[in-house]
Write an enzyme that holds these catalytic residues in place. Structure first.
Site, PDB file in Angstrom:
ATOM      1  N   TYR A  93      60.424   8.882  58.557  1.00 33.57           N
ATOM      2  CA  TYR A  93      61.467   7.652  59.442  1.00 33.57           C
ATOM      3  C   TYR A  93      61.632   6.985  58.094  1.00 33.57           C
ATOM      4  O   TYR A  93      62.822   6.183  57.384  1.00 33.57           O
ATOM      5  CB  TYR A  93      60.089   7.120  60.551  1.00 33.57           C
ATOM      6  CG  TYR A  93      61.560   6.177  61.114  1.00 33.57           C
ATOM      7  CD1 TYR A  93      62.672   6.435  62.031  1.00 33.57           C
ATOM      8  CD2 TYR A  93      61.369   5.108  60.480  1.00 33.57           C
ATOM      9  CE1 TYR A  93      63.083   5.586  62.479  1.00 33.57           C
ATOM     10  CE2 TYR A  93      61.568   3.587  61.012  1.00 33.57           C
ATOM     11  CZ  TYR A  93      62.512   4.399  62.669  1.00 33.57           C
ATOM     12  OH  TYR A  93      63.321   2.833  62.947  1.00 33.57           O
ATOM     13  N   SER A 111      65.989  -0.086  59.010  1.00 36.03           N
ATOM     14  CA  SER A 111      64.416  -0.041  59.678  1.00 36.03           C
ATOM     15  C   SER A 111      64.148  -1.225  58.777  1.00 36.03           C
ATOM     16  O   SER A 111      63.898  -0.808  57.828  1.00 36.03           O
ATOM     17  CB  SER A 111      64.125   0.870  60.339  1.00 36.03           C
ATOM     18  OG  SER A 111      62.716   0.663  60.851  1.00 36.03           O
ATOM     19  N   LYS A 120      64.694   6.328  56.115  1.00 38.73           N
ATOM     20  CA  LYS A 120      65.419   4.519  56.050  1.00 38.73           C
ATOM     21  C   LYS A 120      65.503   3.676  54.908  1.00 38.73           C
ATOM     22  O   LYS A 120      66.299   2.727  54.891  1.00 38.73           O
ATOM     23  CB  LYS A 120      64.778   4.281  57.393  1.00 38.73           C
ATOM     24  CG  LYS A 120      64.828   4.290  58.334  1.00 38.73           C
ATOM     25  CD  LYS A 120      66.180   4.050  59.847  1.00 38.73           C
ATOM     26  CE  LYS A 120      66.114   4.722  61.025  1.00 38.73           C
ATOM     27  NZ  LYS A 120      67.706   4.199  61.827  1.00 38.73           N
TER      28      LYS A 120
END
Length: 255
Positions: free
Chosen positions: A148, A136, A152
């Site tokens: 997150y 991402s 990532k």
């Protein structure tokens, strides 16, 4: 890498970016596309629509990933391209319980590790293969929720390590780092977050096009939006200034 006549597996393939990639790979003439997802019914619906196969898989369970790989190769021969694409998030930061952090890391990082663990010996033995890892823009720019962004970042680092360690031995590695994409994951965002990202949001089909182009050129970083590369350059050129700008952006996000 050209997709025609290739055997391809896409995890997280029942919706969003994964579904768009599966549809596009089928149109590119892949010999077999396996749509793998924990939502087995959704995966089966998509597979039936595009002439692919479906597999119900929980990517957090290494044995299920290994079974997916074994079953695919038993039916179709060697996997040419494995797309570690499944991804989740948890809203918050260090206050979140360990169980939330571990769940996100299991999907967003360790599933990539387990797939590579199973596939690399096979690919090396036959002299080639390709790993596509979906990370991402958050993995490059530390945006949004802490689990997150951190998971990532780790996914990007693992993809870099794979490319450094195996890129000279016939293994292709690409890391997909999109910004805002119009998928179910984005639908879960607050209106404020969607408004801040609106300018850069692209369709899942646009990301799939970027993937096909990136694979054809065997590019490591696949960036569907130009602003991501621009932000990376700003970050590298002046980290302090970049962090100040990101703090202002975060302040606007929090209202």
């Amino acid at each position: 890498m050209e997709l025609k006549d290739k055997v391809v597996v896409v995890t997280g393939g029942a919706s969003g970016i994964g579904a768009a990639m599966a549809r596009r790979f089928a149109r590119e003439g892949a010999r077999a596309v396996v749509v793998a997802d924990r939502h087995a019914g959704q995966a089966a619906e998509l597979a039936a629509a595009i002439g692919a196969e479906a597999a119900g898989v929980d990517v957090t369970v290494e044995a299920e990933l290994l079974r997916l790989i074994d079953d695919t190769e038993a039916r179709h021969g060697a996997i040419d391209l494995f797309c570690s694409n499944a991804g989740i998030t948890a809203r918050g930061g260090p206050e979140l319980p360990d169980s939330d952090w571990q769940r996100v890391m299991a999907v967003n990082l360790m599933a990539h590790v387990h797939a590579a663990r199973a596939l690399l010996p096979r690919m090396l033995a036959r002299g080639g293969g390709y790993l596509l890892q979906t990370a991402s823009a958050a993995g490059l720019l530390s945006q949004f929720d802490a689990p997150y962004a951190v998971s990532k970042h780790a996914a990007v680092a693992f993809a870099e390590w794979l490319s450094i360690s195996y890129g000279g031995r016939g293994i292709g590695v690409s890391c997909l780092c999109p910004g805002g994409v119009d998928t179910p994951l984005l639908d879960a965002e607050t209106p404020e977050r969607r408004a801040l990202m609106a300018e850069g949001i692209v369709s899942a089909d646009a990301v799939a096009q970027a993937v096909v182009d990136g694979l054809r050129e065997e590019r490591f970083l696949i960036l569907p939006q130009d602003f991501i590369r621009e932000q990376m350059q700003r970050k590298a050129a002046d980290p302090e200034r970049w962090l100040r700008g990101m703090r202002r952006w975060q302040g606007a996000l929090e209202g």
